[in-house]
Design a protein around this motif. Structure first.
Motif, PDB file in Angstrom:
ATOM      1  N   VAL A 108      31.482  43.565  44.235  1.00  0.00           N
ATOM      2  CA  VAL A 108      32.507  43.572  43.201  1.00  0.00           C
ATOM      3  C   VAL A 108      32.369  44.815  42.329  1.00  0.00           C
ATOM      4  O   VAL A 108      31.305  45.456  42.294  1.00  0.00           O
ATOM      5  CB  VAL A 108      32.442  42.321  42.281  1.00  0.00           C
ATOM      6  N   SER A 114      39.324  42.281  34.598  1.00  0.00           N
ATOM      7  CA  SER A 114      39.213  41.620  35.907  1.00  0.00           C
ATOM      8  C   SER A 114      37.957  42.053  36.649  1.00  0.00           C
ATOM      9  O   SER A 114      37.531  43.208  36.554  1.00  0.00           O
ATOM     10  CB  SER A 114      40.429  41.936  36.786  1.00  0.00           C
ATOM     11  N   VAL A 115      37.375  41.100  37.364  1.00  0.00           N
ATOM     12  CA  VAL A 115      36.349  41.386  38.362  1.00  0.00           C
ATOM     13  C   VAL A 115      37.061  41.437  39.701  1.00  0.00           C
ATOM     14  O   VAL A 115      37.723  40.475  40.088  1.00  0.00           O
ATOM     15  CB  VAL A 115      35.258  40.290  38.387  1.00  0.00           C
ATOM     16  N   THR A 117      36.962  42.025  43.882  1.00  0.00           N
ATOM     17  CA  THR A 117      36.030  41.898  44.987  1.00  0.00           C
ATOM     18  C   THR A 117      36.623  42.413  46.292  1.00  0.00           C
ATOM     19  O   THR A 117      37.820  42.290  46.546  1.00  0.00           O
ATOM     20  CB  THR A 117      35.560  40.441  45.172  1.00  0.00           C
ATOM     21  N   ILE A 121      35.098  35.539  48.365  1.00  0.00           N
ATOM     22  CA  ILE A 121      34.604  35.084  47.066  1.00  0.00           C
ATOM     23  C   ILE A 121      33.458  34.106  47.274  1.00  0.00           C
ATOM     24  O   ILE A 121      33.536  33.189  48.091  1.00  0.00           O
ATOM     25  CB  ILE A 121      35.745  34.438  46.263  1.00  0.00           C
ATOM     26  N   MET A 125      29.917  35.486  42.463  1.00  0.00           N
ATOM     27  CA  MET A 125      31.049  36.209  41.867  1.00  0.00           C
ATOM     28  C   MET A 125      31.761  35.330  40.844  1.00  0.00           C
ATOM     29  O   MET A 125      32.150  35.805  39.763  1.00  0.00           O
ATOM     30  CB  MET A 125      32.056  36.610  42.945  1.00  0.00           C
ATOM     31  N   GLU A 126      31.954  34.082  41.184  1.00  0.00           N
ATOM     32  CA  GLU A 126      32.610  33.155  40.266  1.00  0.00           C
ATOM     33  C   GLU A 126      31.795  33.010  38.988  1.00  0.00           C
ATOM     34  O   GLU A 126      32.352  32.950  37.876  1.00  0.00           O
ATOM     35  CB  GLU A 126      32.804  31.799  40.934  1.00  0.00           C
ATOM     36  N   ALA A 129      32.321  36.293  36.919  1.00  0.00           N
ATOM     37  CA  ALA A 129      33.619  36.295  36.252  1.00  0.00           C
ATOM     38  C   ALA A 129      33.649  35.280  35.113  1.00  0.00           C
ATOM     39  O   ALA A 129      34.180  35.559  34.030  1.00  0.00           O
ATOM     40  CB  ALA A 129      34.718  36.002  37.261  1.00  0.00           C
ATOM     41  N   LEU A 136      38.924  36.768  38.390  1.00  0.00           N
ATOM     42  CA  LEU A 136      38.344  37.220  39.652  1.00  0.00           C
ATOM     43  C   LEU A 136      39.459  37.444  40.665  1.00  0.00           C
ATOM     44  O   LEU A 136      40.236  36.533  40.955  1.00  0.00           O
ATOM     45  CB  LEU A 136      37.357  36.174  40.174  1.00  0.00           C
TER      46      LEU A 136
END
Length: 269
Positions: A108, A114-115, A117, A121, A125-126, A129, A136
């Protein structure tokens, strides 16, 4: 600058396991700022993910600085000015993307709030974010999409595989990028020479701070450099063992027990 400087990591240091600053810790930090001491937040988080922290600490009122992206960008909170930054070399994005695909890793970077990727996902990552209060987004052609300046790329990996992947990436990008873990599942990739200590050196030279008047507190692998750099380096009771080994002092209480109050009472009050 008069007074001392307290340098704080966020996750696992300033905030508890619920990602909150407790009322006792908040009151103490506001109090030392009223006394003329300065707070510097030093985090791997993006700038958007640190703003709510600086707002709660009223750093715009009292003055203070934020090192985000592990120090790749420094912001003067009172003025909003970017006083220092290093841009991630764009030519490294494509090979990092290929490496991530080959090794089933996440990748990412950050765009405003915003993140974004390049890969499927995952829960890490979640998590990233979520704690930064950012959206995300999965983009179809990551390499072409990132046609703007970024400060950092973040890779996610299985906790058991991450140490070896970190070593391999660090060897592959030796002399090109700074590669290290901030969490057991996060591998940070930044411009060469970017770490919290290097950015603190830039900041303190600019604003005229003596290292002897600085106290740095952290818990993660990416805090080791600043803990070793500061006049006094402190590891939280919940810190990784390597962080404790690098510190001058380890708090008796963890981030879930207002461990920072020990530091504030000893060095500021």
């Amino acid at each position: 600058m008069q007074g001392k400087v307290l340098i704080l990591d966020i996750d696992g240091t300033l905030t508890n396991s619920q990602k909150e600053i407790t009322p006792k810790t908040l009151d103490a930090l506001l109090d030392i700022q009223k006394q003329g001491h300065t707070i510097v937040i030093a985090s791997g988080r993006p700038s958007h993910g640190v703003k709510w922290i600086s707002d709660i600490l009223q750093m715009e009122r009292y003055g203070g600085y934020v090192l985000c992206f592990n120090g790749a960008r420094i912001i003067d909170v009172k003025t909003g000015e970017i006083v220092y930054q290093q841009i991630f070399p764009r030519e490294c994005i494509a090979p990092l993307y290929e490496y991530a695909k080959e090794h089933d890793m996440g990748l990412v970077t950050y765009e405003n709030d915003s993140v974004i990727t390049a890969t499927r996902i995952d829960e890490h990552m979640e998590f990233e974010a979520g704690i930064n209060h950012m959206e995300l987004k999965l983009v179809t052609d990551f390499v072409s999409y990132v046609d703007f300046d970024v400060n950092k790329c973040l890779m996610t990996a299985d906790v058991n595989a991450a140490p070896e992947l970190e070593k391999e990436l660090a060897a592959q990008y030796d002399g090109i990028l700074s590669i290290y873990r901030s969490e057991p599942f996060f591998i940070e990739a930044m411009s060469l020479g970017v770490d919290k200590a290097a950015s603190l050196e830039h900041l303190f030279t600019k604003i005229g701070v003596d290292r002897a008047d600085t106290i740095a507190c952290g818990d993660g692998f990416n805090d080791i450099s600043m803990i070793q750099y500061a006049g006094t380096g402190i590891a939280m009771a919940n810190a990784q063992e390597k962080v404790k080994e690098a510190a001058d002092l380890v708090t008796e209480k963890s981030n879930d027990e207002d461990g920072l109050l020990e530091v504030i009472d000893r060095y500021f009050r």
